[in-house]
Enzyme design. Structure first.
Site, PDB file in Angstrom:
ATOM      1  N   ARG A  41      71.429  66.895  20.423  1.00 46.28           N
ATOM      2  CA  ARG A  41      70.682  65.648  20.297  1.00 46.28           C
ATOM      3  C   ARG A  41      70.804  65.112  18.876  1.00 46.28           C
ATOM      4  O   ARG A  41      71.075  65.860  17.944  1.00 46.28           O
ATOM      5  CB  ARG A  41      69.226  65.831  20.727  1.00 46.28           C
ATOM      6  CG  ARG A  41      68.385  66.684  19.793  1.00 46.28           C
ATOM      7  CD  ARG A  41      67.040  67.048  20.438  1.00 46.28           C
ATOM      8  NE  ARG A  41      66.180  65.910  20.645  1.00 46.28           N
ATOM      9  CZ  ARG A  41      65.759  65.508  21.852  1.00 46.28           C
ATOM     10  NH1 ARG A  41      66.129  66.133  22.935  1.00 46.28           N
ATOM     11  NH2 ARG A  41      64.958  64.494  21.963  1.00 46.28           N
ATOM     12  N   GLU A  54      63.149  58.406  31.051  1.00 53.55           N
ATOM     13  CA  GLU A  54      61.851  58.400  31.696  1.00 53.55           C
ATOM     14  C   GLU A  54      61.116  57.173  31.155  1.00 53.55           C
ATOM     15  O   GLU A  54      61.033  56.994  29.937  1.00 53.55           O
ATOM     16  CB  GLU A  54      61.065  59.671  31.341  1.00 53.55           C
ATOM     17  CG  GLU A  54      59.753  59.712  32.096  1.00 53.55           C
ATOM     18  CD  GLU A  54      58.885  60.940  31.797  1.00 53.55           C
ATOM     19  OE1 GLU A  54      59.367  61.876  31.134  1.00 53.55           O
ATOM     20  OE2 GLU A  54      57.734  60.919  32.238  1.00 53.55           O
ATOM     21  N   LYS A 114      59.182  60.445  21.762  1.00 54.39           N
ATOM     22  CA  LYS A 114      58.384  59.317  22.238  1.00 54.39           C
ATOM     23  C   LYS A 114      56.899  59.588  22.066  1.00 54.39           C
ATOM     24  O   LYS A 114      56.130  58.680  21.793  1.00 54.39           O
ATOM     25  CB  LYS A 114      58.716  59.031  23.703  1.00 54.39           C
ATOM     26  CG  LYS A 114      60.004  58.258  23.859  1.00 54.39           C
ATOM     27  CD  LYS A 114      60.291  57.917  25.303  1.00 54.39           C
ATOM     28  CE  LYS A 114      60.895  59.104  26.015  1.00 54.39           C
ATOM     29  NZ  LYS A 114      61.480  58.765  27.319  1.00 54.39           N
TER      30      LYS A 114
HETATM   31  P1  ATP Z   1      61.877  62.216  23.713  1.00 56.37           P
HETATM   32  O1  ATP Z   1      62.013  63.692  23.521  1.00 56.37           O
HETATM   33  O2  ATP Z   1      62.185  61.410  22.529  1.00 56.37           O
HETATM   34  O3  ATP Z   1      60.595  61.811  24.350  1.00 56.37           O
HETATM   35  P2  ATP Z   1      63.249  62.392  26.135  1.00 56.37           P
HETATM   36  O4  ATP Z   1      64.391  63.317  26.148  1.00 56.37           O
HETATM   37  O5  ATP Z   1      62.013  62.842  26.769  1.00 56.37           O
HETATM   38  O6  ATP Z   1      63.043  61.849  24.691  1.00 56.37           O
HETATM   39  P3  ATP Z   1      64.227  60.715  28.160  1.00 56.37           P
HETATM   40  O7  ATP Z   1      63.752  59.377  28.512  1.00 56.37           O
HETATM   41  O8  ATP Z   1      63.986  61.822  29.086  1.00 56.37           O
HETATM   42  O9  ATP Z   1      63.601  61.013  26.762  1.00 56.37           O
HETATM   43  O10 ATP Z   1      65.744  60.672  27.726  1.00 56.37           O
HETATM   44  C1  ATP Z   1      66.749  59.948  28.353  1.00 56.37           C
HETATM   45  C2  ATP Z   1      68.076  60.489  27.907  1.00 56.37           C
HETATM   46  O11 ATP Z   1      68.229  60.337  26.506  1.00 56.37           O
HETATM   47  C3  ATP Z   1      68.196  61.965  28.202  1.00 56.37           C
HETATM   48  O12 ATP Z   1      69.462  62.205  28.771  1.00 56.37           O
HETATM   49  C4  ATP Z   1      68.061  62.618  26.865  1.00 56.37           C
HETATM   50  O13 ATP Z   1      68.768  63.817  26.812  1.00 56.37           O
HETATM   51  C5  ATP Z   1      68.627  61.557  25.926  1.00 56.37           C
HETATM   52  N1  ATP Z   1      68.055  61.704  24.590  1.00 56.37           N
HETATM   53  C6  ATP Z   1      66.759  61.703  24.252  1.00 56.37           C
HETATM   54  N2  ATP Z   1      66.588  61.921  22.934  1.00 56.37           N
HETATM   55  C7  ATP Z   1      67.832  62.051  22.412  1.00 56.37           C
HETATM   56  C8  ATP Z   1      68.345  62.291  21.100  1.00 56.37           C
HETATM   57  N3  ATP Z   1      67.543  62.444  20.041  1.00 56.37           N
HETATM   58  N4  ATP Z   1      69.682  62.362  20.946  1.00 56.37           N
HETATM   59  C9  ATP Z   1      70.502  62.199  21.988  1.00 56.37           C
HETATM   60  N5  ATP Z   1      70.098  61.979  23.242  1.00 56.37           N
HETATM   61  C10 ATP Z   1      68.777  61.902  23.472  1.00 56.37           C
HETATM   62 MG    MG Z   2      62.466  63.694  28.875  1.00 55.93          MG
END
Ligand code: ATP
Ligand code: MG
Length: 557
Positions: A264, A40, A274
């Protein structure tokens, strides 16, 4: 570190995702592999995303497939092109190339049409309840929810209202579109999940065309399906969403993408959402998203980490099916491992004390030669000018040393790296008793390459006072004092654990060849650590960021 070892052993066989893919290819469930990385664009990528990137691109590559980059841009309020650009830059830097570049917003027309299809099938309805009422009426895990009074609207009425939502006839929050499934379903996700909400906001790509936006659960699977993604890999918390992912695809009768979940990445001493990282930036706890203490990819890059070291880290962490916390020292180990092989060596003194060689002629300069990289003979030699006045590190001298102290001490000898053996004859102090000068003599027969090679135990680094380059060094430590073993302690705010000593700025002196380095990666300051030139550098004031020390000096409390 136990987890890691287990996984390293497991790695020799297949990880569970590889097993799934191999079985899908063998059974004909899919005839190729297409994965996607779906960020995102609401912030900069962090090391957790790097893990996901390495996994998605790595799996596709291993099986001759491809990976799409898809921006999950369904929330206009928080998203921005600044983030889109940084995300692309970071993925490229990590060394990956995406096949298609897509945006969930490109699918808004198709998603709208499919939503109308579900309405026509009696599988979606417009609800007028407030967000509050919807939440209240959802029930709990142990209690069924309550049907919305608007649940049984006719197909015609729903189509009309949904169109009116799209046409901007309602204000934010006045209406939503919900899937009509089962308000008593044991999986809360099935209790008439939201599909669309009204948001009157400018979208960074679609402008003001839309004022209704699809929710994650409705947008994600359908976007996967539109792209014919075969393996949609996401983090564990989405496992409860999977049945809903399948439900939409089944009801729409579209390409059957499938979702798989992995644990994760969590790292000790690191926060990784984020939202929290944005908070650190906004409150000026760090200098920006790319502050070298941040776990963002741009921060780690500025810190001197290489793409190779991050890919190595992702590989070592492996894929797990249950949540765990990886020790930050594993990441540090990976960058050390990589830089040890590739980085050029220079001498720099961080805490200077003047050393005078009393039997060396004033004004005389001699060239010494050092391997640029002892691990790589092709890197050649560098020239280090040697003269009467040098700087050595204060920590390499002790006036009253303990036994077995092999660095410089009164009456003792050490070798100056790449140069002569010197002997400490006298210590000069100021009126406060601080050492201001160490007076030594050198042994003219001890130069490397001479006829006899004499060894002494101590070997210290140095720079010539008159030719050394003054540089600024930024020494970083962990941003937090708490390891946060997977979570923040009850009732606490992670910001209470900010490490006040996470940044120490010093003036140091480096051998002149450092300024000629063109390797483009971090260099090793011999006996000190790895350092990389920072973008804040000017010709007058070069700035070097400490990437990592030479050894893991971290003592667990
Ligand atoms: P955050 O929780 O840090 O804001 P998010 O999951 O909202 O991260 P996205 O931009 O939606 O961020 O994530 C893009 C991809 O990265 C998704 O497939 C998510 O599952 C993966 N991802 C995010 N954080 C992690 C992590 N700590 N370890 C592995 N994969 C991750
Ligand atoms: Mg997300």
């Amino acid at each position: 570190m136990k987890e890691v070892n287990e996984q390293t052993v497991e790695k020799k066989s297949l990880n569970f995702l590889e097993e799934i893919i191999e079985s899908d290819l063998a059974s004909g469930k899919c005839d190729g592999v297409l994965t996607r990385f779906p960020p995102e664009p609401n912030g900069y990528l962090h090391i957790g995303h790097a893990k996901s990137i390495c996994l998605n691109f790595g799996l596709a590559k291993k099986y001759g497939g491809k990976t799409n980059l898809r921006f999950d841009d369904t929330n206009p309020v928080k998203e921005d092109v600044e983030y889109v650009d940084s995300i692309k830059e970071d993925i490229k830097w990590l060394g990956f190339e995406w096949a298609g570049e897509h945006y969930a917003s490109d699918y808004f027309d198709q998603l709208y049409e499919w939503a109308c299809q579900l309405i026509r099938k009696g599988l979606a309805y417009v609800d007028d309840q407030s967000q509050e009422e919807i939440r209240k009426n959802r029930g709990t895990v142990s209690e069924p929810g309550v049907d919305s009074p608007y649940r049984n609207r006719s197909v015609e009425e729903n189509l009309e209202l949904f169109q009116a939502m799209k046409d901007g006839k309602f204000k934010d929050g006045e209406k939503v579109l919900r899937a009509k499934i089962d308000m008593a379903h044991p999986n809360m996700m099935f209790r008439d999940p939201l599909m669309y909400r009204i948001v009157h906001a400018h979208h960074h790509r679609t402008g003001n065309k839309w004022c209704i936006y699809p929710m994650y659960d409705y947008a994600h699977g359908q976007s996967d399906s539109l792209e014919h993604i075969t393996h949609s890999i996401c983090t564990l918390e989405f496992d409860v969403h999977r049945p809903l992912y399948d439900w939409f695809i089944e009801k729409l009768g579209i390409f059957p993408s499938h979702q798989y979940e992995f644990a994760r990445l969590n790292l000790t001493y690191t926060v990784m959402s984020k939202r929290k990282l944005l908070e650190l930036v906004r409150n000026n706890f760090v200098s920006g998203w790319d502050d070298p203490r941040m776990p963002t990819i741009c921060g780690i890059r500025r810190r001197g980490y290489t793409p190779e070291s991050i890919r190595m880290f992702a590989e070592k962490v492996g894929v797990a099916k249950r949540d765990n916390v990886i020790d930050l020292s594993l990441l540090e180990w990976c960058v050390r491992e990589d830089l040890n092989k590739r980085s050029n060596r220079y001498m720099a003194v961080l805490d200077t004390v003047r050393l005078v060689i009393t039997n060396w002629e004033e004004g005389k300069v001699e060239e010494c030669y050092g391997n640029v990289n002892p691990e790589n003979p092709e890197a050649g030699k560098r020239v280090i000018p040697f003269s009467r006045e040098l700087y050595i590190d204060r920590n390499d001298f002790m006036e009253e040393p303990p036994k077995k102290y092999f660095r410089l001490k009164p009456g003792g000898e050490v070798r100056l790296k790449y140069s002569y053996i010197i002997k400490c004859e006298e210590v000069v102090k100021d009126e406060n008793g601080n050492i201001v000068e160490i007076r030594c003599t050198y042994d003219p027969d001890s130069k490397p390459g001479g006829e006899v090679w004499r060894t002494v135990k101590g070997n210290i680094h140095w720079v010539p006072v008159d030719r050394a380059k003054k540089i600024e060094v930024r020494l970083f430590d962990r941003l937090f004092t708490e390891p946060f073993m997977g979570s923040i302690p009850e009732g606490k705010d992670y910001k209470e654990y900010l490490n006040p000593e996470s940044l120490v700025v010093k003036t140091a002196y480096a051998e002149p060849a450092l300024m000629e380095d063109r390797s483009g990666i971090a260099v090793q300051f011999e006996r000190v650590g790895y350092f990389v030139m920072d973008k804040d550098s000017t010709p007058e004031n070069p700035v070097f960021n400490k990437t990592v020390s030479l050894k893991d000096g971290f003592v667990k409390k």
